[in-house]
Scaffold this active site. Sequence first.
Site, short mmCIF file in Angstrom:
data_model
loop_
_atom_site.label_atom_id
_atom_site.label_comp_id
_atom_site.label_asym_id
_atom_site.label_seq_id
_atom_site.Cartn_x
_atom_site.Cartn_y
_atom_site.Cartn_z
N ASP A 1 -0.09 5.09 0.99
CA ASP A 1 -0.21 6.30 1.95
C ASP A 1 -0.55 5.48 3.49
OD1 ASP A 1 -2.31 7.86 -0.49
OD2 ASP A 1 -0.48 8.54 0.35
N ASP B 1 0.96 -1.29 -0.16
CA ASP B 1 -0.11 -0.08 0.15
C ASP B 1 0.77 1.11 -0.12
OD1 ASP B 1 -2.21 1.61 0.71
OD2 ASP B 1 -1.29 1.72 2.75
C1 XBP Z 1 -5.16 6.36 0.86
C2 XBP Z 1 -6.29 6.93 0.36
C3 XBP Z 1 -5.94 8.11 -0.55
C4 XBP Z 1 -5.21 9.18 0.06
C5 XBP Z 1 -5.56 10.50 -0.82
O1 XBP Z 1 -4.51 5.73 -0.20
O2 XBP Z 1 -7.47 6.65 0.45
O3 XBP Z 1 -7.48 8.49 -1.08
O4 XBP Z 1 -5.77 9.43 1.25
O5 XBP Z 1 -5.07 10.27 -2.32
P1 XBP Z 1 -3.67 4.09 0.15
P2 XBP Z 1 -5.96 10.77 -3.29
O6 XBP Z 1 -4.65 3.05 -0.45
O7 XBP Z 1 -2.49 4.21 -0.51
O8 XBP Z 1 -3.62 3.98 1.62
O9 XBP Z 1 -6.51 12.19 -3.15
O10 XBP Z 1 -5.22 10.77 -4.64
O11 XBP Z 1 -7.17 9.93 -3.60
MG MG Z 2 -2.90 3.28 3.15
#
Ligand code: XBP
Ligand code: MG
Length: 229
Positions: free
Chosen positions: A12, A10
């Site tokens: 973020d 993953d």
């Molecule tokens: C986390 C998310 C993303 C980010 C924001 O992604 O839910 O929506 O918070 O990015 P991950 P965007 O699956 O990597 O944990 O504004 O581009 O959606």
């Molecule tokens: Mg994440």
Amino acid sequence: MTPFKAIIFDVDGTLSETEEIHRRAFNETFDYFGLDWHWTQSRYRELLLVSGGKERIRHFLDHAGISPDRFPDEFTMVLHAYKTERYVQLLESGQFDLRPGVREIIAAAQQNGYRLAIATTTSRENVECLIAGAFGPDGLDMFASVVCGDDVARKKPAPDVYLRVIESLGIAASDCLAIEDSRNGMLAAQGAGIPVAITPAFYTVGDDFSGADWIFGEEGLEASALGLR
Ligand code: XBP
Ligand code: MG
């Protein structure tokens, strides 16, 4: 510890604590467009239950009783495009680090001949910028598959991104390991039949991770805990 054939990361909260940068980019976007919306940390923790920035804005509006007539999807798309530009600028200004253990676990996986992949809800521009910033302009070449939020019909906790990754890798789900920071991410990996290791992040400490195959502590990812030297 059965050896894996691939590790799927993953982004973020897992590769890097980026959600505070996302929150800043959202708030600076609202300011730029003259909107009196401000997402505090506690509000953002609630909003993170909704994967996807565009969907998150829509969810915020719906719950604030603000009619879609006033802010139609076309407008929220404009907001999100600006937010993504701002987010990339913040990453490019060096505002992030990889989480402890990430670089080591990637190096160990490569030494063990594991395939690497990314399964994320965030936008592709964000992934490209973060990986280039952390590993150099060719950093993304380390990953055999990179699937982002807008590449699939349903975002996490739906399993779509993970199903697309294992399909492109041609590796059985049980031979992969997903590394995630959130319950939504854990459910997405489990939905695809992939064992999942959790590294709780700033916004997800205390979430319900029951059913996870491993849960790392505060010290972050440990290659040895996954049988990687
Ligand atoms: C986390 C998310 C993303 C980010 C924001 O992604 O839910 O929506 O918070 O990015 P991950 P965007 O699956 O990597 O944990 O504004 O581009 O959606
Ligand atoms: Mg994440």
